[in-house]
Design a protein around this motif. Structure first.
Motif, PDB file in Angstrom:
ATOM      1  N   CYS A  42      44.401  49.857  44.887  1.00  0.00           N
ATOM      2  CA  CYS A  42      43.577  48.746  45.357  1.00  0.00           C
ATOM      3  C   CYS A  42      44.390  47.619  45.951  1.00  0.00           C
ATOM      4  O   CYS A  42      43.951  46.473  45.939  1.00  0.00           O
ATOM      5  CB  CYS A  42      42.735  48.197  44.199  1.00  0.00           C
ATOM      6  N   GLY A  43      45.561  47.908  46.453  1.00  0.00           N
ATOM      7  CA  GLY A  43      46.374  46.866  47.066  1.00  0.00           C
ATOM      8  C   GLY A  43      45.632  46.219  48.213  1.00  0.00           C
ATOM      9  O   GLY A  43      44.999  46.883  49.010  1.00  0.00           O
ATOM     10  N   SER A  44      45.709  44.903  48.329  1.00  0.00           N
ATOM     11  CA  SER A  44      44.936  44.195  49.338  1.00  0.00           C
ATOM     12  C   SER A  44      45.706  44.012  50.639  1.00  0.00           C
ATOM     13  O   SER A  44      45.136  43.597  51.630  1.00  0.00           O
ATOM     14  CB  SER A  44      44.509  42.841  48.795  1.00  0.00           C
ATOM     15  N   LYS A  52      50.935  33.417  42.370  1.00  0.00           N
ATOM     16  CA  LYS A  52      50.203  34.521  43.005  1.00  0.00           C
ATOM     17  C   LYS A  52      50.706  35.885  42.527  1.00  0.00           C
ATOM     18  O   LYS A  52      50.995  36.783  43.325  1.00  0.00           O
ATOM     19  CB  LYS A  52      50.265  34.411  44.517  1.00  0.00           C
ATOM     20  N   VAL A  53      50.793  36.040  41.205  1.00  0.00           N
ATOM     21  CA  VAL A  53      51.187  37.338  40.652  1.00  0.00           C
ATOM     22  C   VAL A  53      50.150  38.376  41.053  1.00  0.00           C
ATOM     23  O   VAL A  53      49.019  38.047  41.436  1.00  0.00           O
ATOM     24  CB  VAL A  53      51.340  37.279  39.111  1.00  0.00           C
ATOM     25  N   ASP A  54      50.519  39.647  40.983  1.00  0.00           N
ATOM     26  CA  ASP A  54      49.620  40.729  41.366  1.00  0.00           C
ATOM     27  C   ASP A  54      48.639  41.095  40.256  1.00  0.00           C
ATOM     28  O   ASP A  54      47.579  41.659  40.530  1.00  0.00           O
ATOM     29  CB  ASP A  54      50.433  41.969  41.753  1.00  0.00           C
ATOM     30  N   LEU A  55      49.001  40.797  39.013  1.00  0.00           N
ATOM     31  CA  LEU A  55      48.161  41.137  37.867  1.00  0.00           C
ATOM     32  C   LEU A  55      48.515  40.211  36.716  1.00  0.00           C
ATOM     33  O   LEU A  55      49.683  39.851  36.555  1.00  0.00           O
ATOM     34  CB  LEU A  55      48.408  42.592  37.438  1.00  0.00           C
ATOM     35  N   GLN A  73      40.564  34.574  27.837  1.00  0.00           N
ATOM     36  CA  GLN A  73      39.649  33.510  28.256  1.00  0.00           C
ATOM     37  C   GLN A  73      40.330  32.555  29.236  1.00  0.00           C
ATOM     38  O   GLN A  73      39.731  32.151  30.240  1.00  0.00           O
ATOM     39  CB  GLN A  73      39.139  32.752  27.030  1.00  0.00           C
ATOM     40  N   ALA A  74      41.580  32.224  28.977  1.00  0.00           N
ATOM     41  CA  ALA A  74      42.317  31.331  29.882  1.00  0.00           C
ATOM     42  C   ALA A  74      42.497  31.992  31.249  1.00  0.00           C
ATOM     43  O   ALA A  74      42.301  31.344  32.288  1.00  0.00           O
ATOM     44  CB  ALA A  74      43.673  30.968  29.281  1.00  0.00           C
ATOM     45  N   ALA A  75      42.844  33.272  31.267  1.00  0.00           N
ATOM     46  CA  ALA A  75      43.037  33.978  32.534  1.00  0.00           C
ATOM     47  C   ALA A  75      41.721  34.085  33.295  1.00  0.00           C
ATOM     48  O   ALA A  75      41.665  33.843  34.508  1.00  0.00           O
ATOM     49  CB  ALA A  75      43.624  35.362  32.276  1.00  0.00           C
ATOM     50  N   TYR A  76      40.661  34.425  32.594  1.00  0.00           N
ATOM     51  CA  TYR A  76      39.341  34.554  33.216  1.00  0.00           C
ATOM     52  C   TYR A  76      38.902  33.235  33.853  1.00  0.00           C
ATOM     53  O   TYR A  76      38.346  33.214  34.952  1.00  0.00           O
ATOM     54  CB  TYR A  76      38.326  35.006  32.159  1.00  0.00           C
ATOM     55  N   ASN A  77      39.187  32.136  33.184  1.00  0.00           N
ATOM     56  CA  ASN A  77      38.804  30.828  33.711  1.00  0.00           C
ATOM     57  C   ASN A  77      39.726  30.332  34.815  1.00  0.00           C
ATOM     58  O   ASN A  77      39.355  29.434  35.572  1.00  0.00           O
ATOM     59  CB  ASN A  77      38.750  29.792  32.578  1.00  0.00           C
ATOM     60  N   ALA A  78      40.914  30.898  34.926  1.00  0.00           N
ATOM     61  CA  ALA A  78      41.897  30.423  35.898  1.00  0.00           C
ATOM     62  C   ALA A  78      41.775  31.079  37.268  1.00  0.00           C
ATOM     63  O   ALA A  78      42.166  30.488  38.266  1.00  0.00           O
ATOM     64  CB  ALA A  78      43.315  30.628  35.359  1.00  0.00           C
ATOM     65  N   THR A  79      41.251  32.321  37.316  1.00  0.00           N
ATOM     66  CA  THR A  79      41.243  33.021  38.596  1.00  0.00           C
ATOM     67  C   THR A  79      40.084  34.008  38.700  1.00  0.00           C
ATOM     68  O   THR A  79      39.682  34.602  37.706  1.00  0.00           O
ATOM     69  CB  THR A  79      42.571  33.778  38.831  1.00  0.00           C
ATOM     70  N   ALA A  80      39.612  34.146  39.911  1.00  0.00           N
ATOM     71  CA  ALA A  80      38.638  35.189  40.212  1.00  0.00           C
ATOM     72  C   ALA A  80      39.248  36.191  41.189  1.00  0.00           C
ATOM     73  O   ALA A  80      38.644  37.204  41.500  1.00  0.00           O
ATOM     74  CB  ALA A  80      37.382  34.579  40.821  1.00  0.00           C
ATOM     75  N   GLU A  81      40.450  35.903  41.679  1.00  0.00           N
ATOM     76  CA  GLU A  81      41.096  36.755  42.669  1.00  0.00           C
ATOM     77  C   GLU A  81      42.120  37.732  42.083  1.00  0.00           C
ATOM     78  O   GLU A  81      42.281  38.834  42.578  1.00  0.00           O
ATOM     79  CB  GLU A  81      41.798  35.902  43.743  1.00  0.00           C
TER      80      GLU A  81
END
Length: 160
Positions: free
Chosen positions: A25-27, A104-107, A117-125
């Motif tokens: 799934c590389g963008s 802008k880490v890949d994962l 929870q912190a990760a979920y709230n920090a990014t949608a990308e």
């Protein structure tokens, strides 16, 4: 003992599934990152941020199992893994994952509920892999938790 083996196998399986999905799934349209981190033969270089809530034997084993599986699947030379420990402080989890987002880490691999929870709230990308989370429906909203489980089920089926 049997639980420990099962957890390690589950962690390794999820890490392998994540590696396959990450590779598929590389963008980017070329094989190198825009910052030029691809090597001479065009192999993609991945950067993964790991946010672990606290030092604990089970969490440490999950993180190490993930790291081992990722390096085995992608090749040690093709991945940089930044492991950060929040010292059992939810606010530090937020700081850690915000740093990963700015880099802008890949994962992001979130080890324990507050890290997820912190990760979920920090990014949608940026894709997030959660581990050591007892109940995703409690950690995240039920609709998001179901979406995570559906994606995980699909990836497991595709890779068997």
């Amino acid at each position: 003992m049997k639980k420990n083996i099962t957890r390690r196998l589950t962690t390794a399986l999820l890490a392998a599934v994540m590696c396959v999905s990450m590779a598929a799934c590389g963008s980017k349209t070329d094989d190198t990152k825009t910052d030029g981190t691809g090597d001479a033969d065009g192999a993609k270089k991945y950067t993964i941020g790991v946010c672990q809530l606290v030092t604990h034997d089970a969490l440490d084993a999950a993180t190490q199992g993930f790291i081992d599986a990722v390096k085995d699947k992608l090749g040690e030379e093709n991945v940089t893994i930044d492991v950060q420990n929040a010292a059992n402080d939810q606010n530090v989890c937020t700081t850690i994952v915000n740093t990963f987002v700015s880099k802008k880490v890949d994962l992001i691999m979130a080890n324990a509920t507050p890290a997820l929870q912190a990760a979920y709230n920090a990014t949608a990308e940026i894709p997030i892999l959660g581990t050591s989370v007892t109940e995703y429906g409690v950690a995240l909203d039920p609709q998001t938790a179901q979406r995570v489980m559906d994606i995980t089920d699909r990836l497991v089926r595709e890779n068997h």
